[in-house]
Design a protein around this motif. Structure first.
Motif, PDB file in Angstrom:
ATOM      1  N   GLY A  12     -27.400 -30.908 -29.847  1.00 11.35           N
ATOM      2  CA  GLY A  12     -26.221 -31.346 -30.588  1.00 11.35           C
ATOM      3  C   GLY A  12     -25.713 -32.723 -30.223  1.00 11.35           C
ATOM      4  O   GLY A  12     -24.789 -33.233 -30.867  1.00 11.35           O
ATOM      5  N   ASP A  13     -26.294 -33.350 -29.191  1.00 15.90           N
ATOM      6  CA  ASP A  13     -25.839 -34.675 -28.758  1.00 15.90           C
ATOM      7  C   ASP A  13     -26.868 -35.737 -29.134  1.00 15.90           C
ATOM      8  O   ASP A  13     -28.062 -35.585 -28.860  1.00 15.90           O
ATOM      9  N   VAL A  14     -26.399 -36.821 -29.737  1.00 17.80           N
ATOM     10  CA  VAL A  14     -27.285 -37.949 -30.037  1.00 17.80           C
ATOM     11  C   VAL A  14     -27.667 -38.627 -28.730  1.00 17.80           C
ATOM     12  O   VAL A  14     -26.805 -38.987 -27.923  1.00 17.80           O
ATOM     13  N   VAL A  15     -28.978 -38.791 -28.517  1.00 17.04           N
ATOM     14  CA  VAL A  15     -29.466 -39.281 -27.211  1.00 17.04           C
ATOM     15  C   VAL A  15     -30.195 -40.616 -27.312  1.00 17.04           C
ATOM     16  O   VAL A  15     -30.851 -41.027 -26.353  1.00 17.04           O
ATOM     17  N   ASN A  16     -30.079 -41.300 -28.443  1.00 17.44           N
ATOM     18  CA  ASN A  16     -30.823 -42.556 -28.626  1.00 17.44           C
ATOM     19  C   ASN A  16     -30.622 -43.536 -27.474  1.00 17.44           C
ATOM     20  O   ASN A  16     -31.546 -44.236 -27.076  1.00 17.44           O
ATOM     21  N   ASN A  17     -29.404 -43.602 -26.936  1.00 24.12           N
ATOM     22  CA  ASN A  17     -29.093 -44.579 -25.885  1.00 24.12           C
ATOM     23  C   ASN A  17     -29.021 -43.951 -24.500  1.00 24.12           C
ATOM     24  O   ASN A  17     -28.506 -44.574 -23.559  1.00 24.12           O
ATOM     25  N   ILE A  18     -29.531 -42.719 -24.378  1.00 19.59           N
ATOM     26  CA  ILE A  18     -29.513 -42.017 -23.092  1.00 19.59           C
ATOM     27  C   ILE A  18     -30.901 -42.077 -22.474  1.00 19.59           C
ATOM     28  O   ILE A  18     -31.896 -41.819 -23.147  1.00 19.59           O
TER      29      ILE A  18
END
Length: 332
Positions: free
Chosen positions: A64-70
């Motif tokens: 459920g969390d956008v992780v593009n920048n993680i």
């Protein structure tokens, strides 16, 4: 809960588009297999999910969390590679515990997780050995154990069985399937081997040239392929495709018939000569050159006395045939 959502994911290396507008959802606890020929983009897609490559556009969501920048280490994923990537100077136990130590987990947590993984993977007798003292299958189990102890949101497998021989591949494939049932974890598995895809997956994603050709359960894709590529890719021996046969076809269309659906008969619509015989014990495969200069594979169950050079006739039930149009899309 949704384990993974890919929305309009694209990836380019310079002017070369490797992934083209990928949309996909993986549900919690689902075992999803990416399959396709070499160069189709399946490993690149896995690396984008893991954060080892950045998507050129689109979004990747895990839990459920956008992780593009993680960064990869904080995405809640664990990855098992084709190469075992074990530290040669560390024991089995220390290889499995290393990631948790780097996370500064308490010793009690490390011991509990490692011991659980050791039991699950039947590695008790090997915990004090180093990788050089293990077989290929045992090393791969250690690599899987290292992933298990992370307790990830998502397991990622990148062709993990490619370095194993046939017998070990089958055994390790069964172990991975049992592991999935035990953990009820979300898993994504990349392979070019359609047998692995068919036997492991809850859902298969067929990729070609960076695009998703079809998504569905193994039997959905086998029985209802959307196009000629999917029909030919799944199934062993692969589907026969014929242009010259007595059946109603669209202009420039193609007939698809699986080897097990062809029957040897006294009078049939297909006539030819046997050019090769594979005697497999439980099955017999015949390679047949038809009078129309088309090559077919016939799968016969059991042992069959047919010899190379023999003339035979073949037929099939029309209801078992697939028909594809000039654009290779299935029409019936």
């Amino acid at each position: 809960m949704t384990a993974l959502t890919l929305t309009n994911v694209c990836k380019s290396f310079g002017s070369v588009e490797v992934l083209k507008d990928i949309n996909l959802t993986v549900e919690d606890g689902e075992f999803v297999v990416f399959v396709g020929p070499s160069g189709c983009g399946k490993s690149t897609l896995l690396r984008v999910i893991a954060g080892l490559e950045d998507a050129t556009s689109g979004s990747v969501s895990i839990g459920g969390d956008v992780v593009n920048n993680i960064p990869p280490a904080k995405r809640g994923i664990a990855m098992v590679f084709q190469s075992y990537a074990l530290y040669p100077h560390l024991s089995v136990r220390d290889n499995m515990a290393l990631g948790l130590k780097q996370e500064k987990q308490p010793k009690s947590v490390i011991d509990e997780r490692v011991n659980k993984a050791v039991q699950m993977l039947d590695l008790n007798a090997y915990v004090d050995r180093r990788p050089s003292d293990l077989s290929g299958g045992q090393r791969q189990r250690v690599a899987i154990g290292r992933a298990i102890v992370r307790d990830p949101k998502l397991f990622l497998f990148d062709e993990p069985l490619s370095n194993l021989d046939a017998a070990l591949r089958m055994n390790t494939r069964i172990e991975i399937a049992e592991l999935h049932r035990t953990l009820s974890a979300s898993m994504i598995y990349v392979t070019h081997d359609q047998t692995e895809a068919m036997t492991l997956a809850d859902k298969i994603v067929v990729l070609r040239d960076g695009k998703v050709e079809q998504v569905g359960s193994p039997m959905e894709l086998y029985n209802n392929p959307a196009n000629q590529f999917v029909a030919g890719f799944l199934g062993s021996p692969s589907m026969n495709f014929l242009k010259k046969v007595e059946i109603d076809l669209p202009q420039n269309g193609t007939l698809g018939i699986r080897p097990e659906q062809l029957e040897v008969v006294e009078q049939g619509r297909i006539r030819g000569r046997v050019t090769h015989v594979e005697r497999l014990g439980g099955d017999t495969n015949l390679l047949v050159a038809s009078d129309q200069n088309e090559v077919l594979t016939v799968r016969l169950f059991g042992q069959d006395p047919t010899e190379v050079g023999q003339s035979i006739e073949l037929d099939f039930d029309d209801s078992s045939a697939f028909v594809f149009d000039a654009e290779n899309q299935r029409v019936r």
